[in-house]
Design an enzyme around this catalytic site. Structure first.
Site, PDB file in Angstrom:
ATOM      1  N   GLU A  75      -3.450  -5.745 -10.891  1.00  0.00           N
ATOM      2  CA  GLU A  75      -2.627  -5.828 -12.086  1.00  0.00           C
ATOM      3  C   GLU A  75      -1.170  -6.000 -11.709  1.00  0.00           C
ATOM      4  OE1 GLU A  75      -5.037  -3.262 -15.392  1.00  0.00           O
ATOM      5  OE2 GLU A  75      -3.827  -2.154 -13.966  1.00  0.00           O
ATOM      6  N   CYS A 101       4.224   3.384 -14.234  1.00  0.00           N
ATOM      7  CA  CYS A 101       4.081   3.757 -12.827  1.00  0.00           C
ATOM      8  C   CYS A 101       2.842   4.612 -12.615  1.00  0.00           C
ATOM      9  CB  CYS A 101       5.273   4.586 -12.357  1.00  0.00           C
ATOM     10  SG  CYS A 101       6.847   3.842 -12.687  1.00  0.00           S
TER      11      CYS A 101
HETATM   12  N1  SAH Z   1       2.901   2.637  -2.581  1.00  0.00           N
HETATM   13  C1  SAH Z   1       4.280   2.333  -2.887  1.00  0.00           C
HETATM   14  C2  SAH Z   1       4.424   1.348  -4.021  1.00  0.00           C
HETATM   15  C3  SAH Z   1       3.948   1.846  -5.374  1.00  0.00           C
HETATM   16  S1  SAH Z   1       5.365   2.154  -6.321  1.00  0.00           S
HETATM   17  C4  SAH Z   1       5.025   3.611  -3.134  1.00  0.00           C
HETATM   18  O1  SAH Z   1       4.397   4.667  -3.170  1.00  0.00           O
HETATM   19  O2  SAH Z   1       6.238   3.584  -3.211  1.00  0.00           O
HETATM   20  C5  SAH Z   1       4.736   3.064  -7.622  1.00  0.00           C
HETATM   21  C6  SAH Z   1       5.675   4.197  -7.971  1.00  0.00           C
HETATM   22  O3  SAH Z   1       5.072   4.896  -9.067  1.00  0.00           O
HETATM   23  C7  SAH Z   1       5.803   5.173  -6.838  1.00  0.00           C
HETATM   24  O4  SAH Z   1       7.088   5.681  -6.730  1.00  0.00           O
HETATM   25  C8  SAH Z   1       4.834   6.235  -7.278  1.00  0.00           C
HETATM   26  O5  SAH Z   1       5.102   7.447  -6.672  1.00  0.00           O
HETATM   27  C9  SAH Z   1       5.035   6.255  -8.768  1.00  0.00           C
HETATM   28  N2  SAH Z   1       3.935   6.908  -9.488  1.00  0.00           N
HETATM   29  C10 SAH Z   1       2.659   6.992  -9.111  1.00  0.00           C
HETATM   30  N3  SAH Z   1       1.945   7.711  -9.988  1.00  0.00           N
HETATM   31  C11 SAH Z   1       2.794   8.086 -10.952  1.00  0.00           C
HETATM   32  C12 SAH Z   1       2.635   8.848 -12.151  1.00  0.00           C
HETATM   33  N4  SAH Z   1       1.474   9.367 -12.503  1.00  0.00           N
HETATM   34  N5  SAH Z   1       3.712   9.018 -12.929  1.00  0.00           N
HETATM   35  C13 SAH Z   1       4.889   8.492 -12.576  1.00  0.00           C
HETATM   36  N6  SAH Z   1       5.096   7.768 -11.463  1.00  0.00           N
HETATM   37  C14 SAH Z   1       4.066   7.574 -10.649  1.00  0.00           C
END
Ligand code: SAH
Length: 345
Positions: A95, A335
């Protein structure tokens, strides 16, 4: 369209590789650049539309590559300017998200189908991991969404499914083409790559002197808390990453962005604020606070007031920190919600 599924994606090749391809086909080198410009500058992927190429060369292209057609399999809009697009790249489902804000058209793209990290709070790690995407599959997300949006994309963030630094070469290769003046010609400051903290590849990023923004998913500066949230903490402790980045900041003046998901009663204490301030000052980092986008038994959302109070606490110590509003929650496009499933709910 060519149905030989083992062929490379036509957007996979760099300019140098196109030069080689043209020469290998007995054509002049500039023919390679012509193809590259059709694909990445004009964003025309149909070989038949590349009028300035000789017919025989066009035929060879058709036999040698997969044209990016039909990869968009679902498209959901929330009516607030956020759209989620599901792609199917030869069975690999990913996605990407379009976020519109006034003049800003931001695309959030995936680098892997699924994710091999399994962060406690993120949905993407809960679905089957189907592997890395190629340069072309990463770029196709941007180009197809640009067509759907009917507007030039102004920003690209590598924050969709996957860990970009576990697919380093395709991530950087695609970002170079987005940035290339003969390609999409997007300013480097409009391209952000986010990592959960893969130190060897963070090092490589700096050694290569790459101009893109780097975002680091922090979520806690306390090792014992962070390791509960993110397995990567076991391999590359945040402390070692911060030390490395501090050294780089002294050498190059290049700062980073911290991403920090706010989780009630877990990472929002006064001591957490103090640790954020200390690290942000050391690295000249900006901080983006993200609301937790879904809850589990252990992890709960903070209230708006708690989030604002925490942000004020950090800002008052002279650190640039923002509360990022959550966009796309209604269509599971925020996110941590990308999972390439349940599209027809
Ligand atoms: N793997 C990389 C790229 C993904 S970025 C990384 O971890 O940076 C996606 C972002 O969304 C990351 O900062 C991650 O921590 C955040 N994220 C993941 N799950 C989330 C949630 N449930 N609520 C808010 N942010 C979240």
């Amino acid at each position: 369209m060519n149905l030989n599924h083992n062929l490379p994606h036509i957007l996979d090749l760099t300019l140098d590789q196109w030069h080689d391809f043209a020469l290998g086909a007995g054509e002049k080198k500039f023919r390679g650049e012509q193809v590259y410009r059709w694909l990445h500058d004009k964003r025309v992927a149909k070989i038949d539309q590349m009028q300035n190429l000789p017919a025989g060369f066009r035929e060879l292209l058709k036999q040698s590559f997969i044209e990016p057609a039909g990869a968009v399999v679902a498209h959901t809009k929330d009516g607030l300017g956020n759209e989620k697009i599901l792609f199917d790249f030869r069975g690999k489902k990913v996605e990407a998200v379009l976020l519109t804000n006034g003049e800003r058209y931001t695309v959030c793209i995936s680098t892997q189908a699924g994710c091999s990290l399994d962060c406690e709070f993120c949905c993407t790690g809960k679905v089957e991991f189907q592997g890395n995407l190629s340069i072309g599959e990463i770029l196709e997300q941007v180009y197809q969404i640009e067509k759907l949006a009917g507007n030039r994309i102004t920003n690209v963030v590598y924050m969709g499914m996957g860990e970009p630094f576990y697919n380093y070469d395709a991530t950087i290769g695609s970002a170079m083409i987005l940035h290339d003046t003969l390609g999409m010609n997007l300013a480097a400051r409009r391209i952000t790559i986010s990592t959960a903290g893969v130190l060897p590849k963070i090092r490589r990023f700096f050694e290569q002197n790459l101009p893109f923004n780097l975002a680091l998913s922090v979520h806690s500066f306390k090792p014992r808390v962070r390791v509960e949230l993110m397995d990567v903490e076991k391999f590359w402790p945040l402390e070692s990453i911060i030390d490395y980045l501090a050294g780089q900041y002294r050498l190059t003046g290049k700062g980073v962005t911290f991403e920090y998901v706010l989780i009630k009663d877990l990472n929002m204490g006064d001591d957490d604020a103090a640790l954020i301030v200390k690290a942000a000052k050391k690295l000249h980092a900006k901080v983006n606070f993200i609301p937790l986008n879904f809850e589990t038994d252990k992890l709960k959302k903070a209230s708006k007031e708690e989030m604002e109070k925490f942000q004020r606490e950090v800002t008052s110590k002279g650190v640039l920190a923002f509360n990022r509003m959550s966009q796309g929650e209604k269509i599971q496009a925020a996110c941590g919600m990308l999972r390439a499933e349940h599209h027809d709910r």
